[in-house]
Design a protein around this motif. Structure first.
Motif, PDB file in Angstrom:
ATOM      1  N   ASN A  13       0.858  -1.185   0.000  1.00  0.00           N
ATOM      2  CA  ASN A  13       0.000   0.000   0.000  1.00  0.00           C
ATOM      3  C   ASN A  13       0.893   1.234   0.000  1.00  0.00           C
ATOM      4  O   ASN A  13       1.933   1.259   0.669  1.00  0.00           O
ATOM      5  N   LYS A  14       0.465   2.246  -0.753  1.00  0.00           N
ATOM      6  CA  LYS A  14       1.257   3.469  -0.857  1.00  0.00           C
ATOM      7  C   LYS A  14       0.312   4.666  -0.877  1.00  0.00           C
ATOM      8  O   LYS A  14      -0.728   4.634  -1.559  1.00  0.00           O
ATOM      9  N   TYR A  15       0.661   5.694  -0.116  1.00  0.00           N
ATOM     10  CA  TYR A  15      -0.178   6.894  -0.022  1.00  0.00           C
ATOM     11  C   TYR A  15       0.614   8.130  -0.426  1.00  0.00           C
ATOM     12  O   TYR A  15       1.821   8.223  -0.167  1.00  0.00           O
ATOM     13  N   PHE A  16      -0.068   9.067  -1.058  1.00  0.00           N
ATOM     14  CA  PHE A  16       0.474  10.412  -1.260  1.00  0.00           C
ATOM     15  C   PHE A  16      -0.286  11.349  -0.332  1.00  0.00           C
ATOM     16  O   PHE A  16      -1.456  11.107  -0.021  1.00  0.00           O
ATOM     17  N   TYR A  17       0.374  12.421   0.072  1.00  0.00           N
ATOM     18  CA  TYR A  17      -0.242  13.334   1.043  1.00  0.00           C
ATOM     19  C   TYR A  17      -0.223  14.778   0.565  1.00  0.00           C
ATOM     20  O   TYR A  17       0.277  15.648   1.251  1.00  0.00           O
ATOM     21  N   SER A  18      -0.724  15.041  -0.639  1.00  0.00           N
ATOM     22  CA  SER A  18      -0.748  16.432  -1.082  1.00  0.00           C
ATOM     23  C   SER A  18      -2.006  16.713  -1.900  1.00  0.00           C
ATOM     24  O   SER A  18      -2.107  16.199  -3.004  1.00  0.00           O
ATOM     25  N   PRO A  19      -2.936  17.500  -1.399  1.00  0.00           N
ATOM     26  CA  PRO A  19      -2.961  18.056  -0.038  1.00  0.00           C
ATOM     27  C   PRO A  19      -3.539  17.047   0.966  1.00  0.00           C
ATOM     28  O   PRO A  19      -3.140  17.001   2.117  1.00  0.00           O
ATOM     29  N   GLY A  20      -4.490  16.200   0.518  1.00  0.00           N
ATOM     30  CA  GLY A  20      -5.077  15.203   1.420  1.00  0.00           C
ATOM     31  C   GLY A  20      -4.439  13.845   1.202  1.00  0.00           C
ATOM     32  O   GLY A  20      -3.593  13.667   0.332  1.00  0.00           O
ATOM     33  N   LYS A  21      -4.840  12.869   2.002  1.00  0.00           N
ATOM     34  CA  LYS A  21      -4.290  11.508   1.898  1.00  0.00           C
ATOM     35  C   LYS A  21      -4.965  10.764   0.746  1.00  0.00           C
ATOM     36  O   LYS A  21      -6.182  10.610   0.727  1.00  0.00           O
ATOM     37  N   VAL A  22      -4.156  10.323  -0.218  1.00  0.00           N
ATOM     38  CA  VAL A  22      -4.669   9.593  -1.378  1.00  0.00           C
ATOM     39  C   VAL A  22      -3.916   8.270  -1.480  1.00  0.00           C
ATOM     40  O   VAL A  22      -2.684   8.246  -1.467  1.00  0.00           O
ATOM     41  N   GLN A  23      -4.653   7.165  -1.583  1.00  0.00           N
ATOM     42  CA  GLN A  23      -4.004   5.859  -1.723  1.00  0.00           C
ATOM     43  C   GLN A  23      -3.730   5.592  -3.196  1.00  0.00           C
ATOM     44  O   GLN A  23      -4.638   5.533  -4.013  1.00  0.00           O
ATOM     45  N   VAL A  24      -2.454   5.404  -3.536  1.00  0.00           N
ATOM     46  CA  VAL A  24      -2.072   5.221  -4.940  1.00  0.00           C
ATOM     47  C   VAL A  24      -1.741   3.768  -5.279  1.00  0.00           C
ATOM     48  O   VAL A  24      -1.772   3.381  -6.438  1.00  0.00           O
ATOM     49  N   LEU A  25      -1.382   2.957  -4.280  1.00  0.00           N
ATOM     50  CA  LEU A  25      -1.218   1.514  -4.471  1.00  0.00           C
ATOM     51  C   LEU A  25      -2.059   0.801  -3.420  1.00  0.00           C
ATOM     52  O   LEU A  25      -2.016   1.157  -2.239  1.00  0.00           O
ATOM     53  N   LYS A  26      -2.815  -0.199  -3.860  1.00  0.00           N
ATOM     54  CA  LYS A  26      -3.781  -0.855  -2.973  1.00  0.00           C
ATOM     55  C   LYS A  26      -3.558  -2.366  -2.952  1.00  0.00           C
ATOM     56  O   LYS A  26      -3.882  -3.058  -3.926  1.00  0.00           O
ATOM     57  N   GLU A  27      -2.979  -2.851  -1.870  1.00  0.00           N
ATOM     58  CA  GLU A  27      -2.808  -4.294  -1.643  1.00  0.00           C
ATOM     59  C   GLU A  27      -2.170  -4.997  -2.853  1.00  0.00           C
ATOM     60  O   GLU A  27      -2.626  -6.057  -3.287  1.00  0.00           O
ATOM     61  N   ASP A 211       2.132  -7.199 -25.260  1.00  0.00           N
ATOM     62  CA  ASP A 211       1.640  -8.487 -25.796  1.00  0.00           C
ATOM     63  C   ASP A 211       2.781  -9.452 -26.105  1.00  0.00           C
ATOM     64  O   ASP A 211       2.571 -10.660 -26.165  1.00  0.00           O
ATOM     65  N   LYS A 212       3.989  -8.924 -26.320  1.00  0.00           N
ATOM     66  CA  LYS A 212       5.128  -9.772 -26.671  1.00  0.00           C
ATOM     67  C   LYS A 212       5.921 -10.225 -25.453  1.00  0.00           C
ATOM     68  O   LYS A 212       6.909 -10.948 -25.587  1.00  0.00           O
ATOM     69  N   THR A 213       5.532  -9.781 -24.254  1.00  0.00           N
ATOM     70  CA  THR A 213       6.226 -10.223 -23.048  1.00  0.00           C
ATOM     71  C   THR A 213       5.600 -11.524 -22.551  1.00  0.00           C
ATOM     72  O   THR A 213       4.532 -11.928 -23.008  1.00  0.00           O
ATOM     73  N   ASP A 214       6.274 -12.188 -21.615  1.00  0.00           N
ATOM     74  CA  ASP A 214       5.785 -13.478 -21.123  1.00  0.00           C
ATOM     75  C   ASP A 214       4.459 -13.338 -20.386  1.00  0.00           C
ATOM     76  O   ASP A 214       3.606 -14.232 -20.427  1.00  0.00           O
ATOM     77  N   ARG A 215       4.307 -12.208 -19.688  1.00  0.00           N
ATOM     78  CA  ARG A 215       3.121 -12.033 -18.852  1.00  0.00           C
ATOM     79  C   ARG A 215       2.891 -10.545 -18.654  1.00  0.00           C
ATOM     80  O   ARG A 215       3.852  -9.768 -18.563  1.00  0.00           O
ATOM     81  N   THR A 216       1.643 -10.138 -18.611  1.00  0.00           N
ATOM     82  CA  THR A 216       1.303  -8.732 -18.389  1.00  0.00           C
ATOM     83  C   THR A 216       0.481  -8.588 -17.120  1.00  0.00           C
ATOM     84  O   THR A 216      -0.515  -9.284 -16.929  1.00  0.00           O
ATOM     85  N   ILE A 217       0.926  -7.681 -16.260  1.00  0.00           N
ATOM     86  CA  ILE A 217       0.180  -7.325 -15.057  1.00  0.00           C
ATOM     87  C   ILE A 217      -0.572  -6.041 -15.369  1.00  0.00           C
ATOM     88  O   ILE A 217       0.039  -5.019 -15.704  1.00  0.00           O
ATOM     89  N   TRP A 218      -1.897  -6.113 -15.307  1.00  0.00           N
ATOM     90  CA  TRP A 218      -2.725  -4.938 -15.594  1.00  0.00           C
ATOM     91  C   TRP A 218      -3.085  -4.226 -14.302  1.00  0.00           C
ATOM     92  O   TRP A 218      -3.543  -4.859 -13.354  1.00  0.00           O
ATOM     93  N   MET A 219      -2.877  -2.898 -14.297  1.00  0.00           N
ATOM     94  CA  MET A 219      -3.229  -2.098 -13.122  1.00  0.00           C
ATOM     95  C   MET A 219      -4.337  -1.116 -13.446  1.00  0.00           C
ATOM     96  O   MET A 219      -4.427  -0.610 -14.564  1.00  0.00           O
ATOM     97  N   GLU A 220      -5.167  -0.886 -12.458  1.00  0.00           N
ATOM     98  CA  GLU A 220      -6.269   0.066 -12.590  1.00  0.00           C
ATOM     99  C   GLU A 220      -6.482   0.687 -11.221  1.00  0.00           C
ATOM    100  O   GLU A 220      -6.679  -0.039 -10.235  1.00  0.00           O
ATOM    101  N   ASP A 221      -6.412   2.006 -11.155  1.00  0.00           N
ATOM    102  CA  ASP A 221      -6.708   2.720  -9.914  1.00  0.00           C
ATOM    103  C   ASP A 221      -5.916   2.161  -8.726  1.00  0.00           C
ATOM    104  O   ASP A 221      -6.457   1.942  -7.643  1.00  0.00           O
ATOM    105  N   GLY A 222      -4.614   1.886  -8.944  1.00  0.00           N
ATOM    106  CA  GLY A 222      -3.747   1.443  -7.870  1.00  0.00           C
ATOM    107  C   GLY A 222      -3.804  -0.033  -7.517  1.00  0.00           C
ATOM    108  O   GLY A 222      -3.084  -0.507  -6.638  1.00  0.00           O
ATOM    109  N   LYS A 223      -4.669  -0.776  -8.216  1.00  0.00           N
ATOM    110  CA  LYS A 223      -4.828  -2.198  -7.915  1.00  0.00           C
ATOM    111  C   LYS A 223      -4.409  -3.036  -9.118  1.00  0.00           C
ATOM    112  O   LYS A 223      -4.509  -2.595 -10.262  1.00  0.00           O
ATOM    113  N   ILE A 224      -3.973  -4.261  -8.862  1.00  0.00           N
ATOM    114  CA  ILE A 224      -3.755  -5.217  -9.937  1.00  0.00           C
ATOM    115  C   ILE A 224      -5.093  -5.862 -10.259  1.00  0.00           C
ATOM    116  O   ILE A 224      -5.751  -6.413  -9.372  1.00  0.00           O
TER     117      ILE A 224
END
Length: 228
Positions: A13-27, A211-224
């Motif tokens: 989990n990762k948060y930014f704090y400018s100006p309020g607390k925003v979670q940018v990575l989620k579990e 598409d040419k890599t072995d595997r793709t991890i898709w992220m959306e709104d800080g989540k996989i």
């Protein structure tokens, strides 16, 4: 054959704090195995570059656990992380960050000299061998600013390899290149995986490359959201 895990993220989990607390990575939880070529995809702002900075140990302000080569590196002192970064992680960025007043060879040597495990002569020999892989050895004594964009990126990949890292992490490595040079750089990545069994983790917005890599991890709104 048993596969060994090179890097593993556990509930990051990762948060930014400018100006309020925003979670940018989620579990965020996933792992990359030795010799695997994994891409991370997602729209701009989804957290993929932030994730790369956490994985690369350059950002230590996160919750969760990060393991490199089966060793827990979360909460390690900064000097330990700096040594780990230099020894075990190679970096290729969208902007090559070459030192223009240095020669091509000197640029490739920098991380090797910093690691301080080999003599200058040995580092120079290793650097020339890495340049040879990319057909750049004939440019070794040119200044970095005399090269084309595609050549600079090849030199930056050679530099990333100088310490024989466990993993190479790249953030939009073809983002600044035209189609022809993008294909060349990606071809080099594929060759490193196939011929040298190098582990690669690449953040990209280019679905054609992903598409040419072995595997793709898709992220959306800080989540996989998927591993394909």
């Amino acid at each position: 054959m048993q596969t060994s895990t090179v890097i593993e993220a556990k509930k990051i989990n990762k948060y930014f704090y400018s100006p309020g607390k925003v979670q940018v990575l989620k579990e965020v939880t996933f792992s990359v195995n030795k010799g695997e070529f994994v891409s991370v995809m997602g729209k701009s702002g989804c957290g993929k570059s932030t994730l790369l900075y956490v994985l690369s140990t350059m950002d230590t302000d996160y919750e969760g656990q990060l393991l490199l080569d089966d060793h827990l590196i979360t909460d390690q002192p900064s000097q330990v992380l700096s040594q780990l970064r230099n020894e075990k992680i190679g970096f290729v960025f969208q902007f090559h960050y070459l030192i223009h007043e240095f020669s091509v060879l000197e640029n490739v040597m920098v991380p090797g000299l910093k690691l301080n495990k080999l003599s200058r002569e040995e580092v120079e020999h290793q650097a020339m061998e890495k340049l040879r892989i990319f057909d750049m050895h004939e440019h070794a004594f040119k200044k970095a600013n005399q090269l084309s964009g595609g050549q600079k990126q090849r030199v930056s990949i050679a530099r990333a390899l100088i310490n024989n890292p466990l993993i190479i992490m790249s953030d939009e490595p073809t983002g600044n290149l035209d189609k022809k040079n993008s294909d060349i750089v990606f071809g080099i990545f594929r060759e490193l995986v196939q011929e040298f069994h190098q582990t690669m983790l690449m953040v990209t917005h280019d679905s054609e490359l992903a598409d040419k890599t072995d595997r793709t991890i898709w992220m959306e709104d800080g989540k996989i959201v998927s591993h394909l």
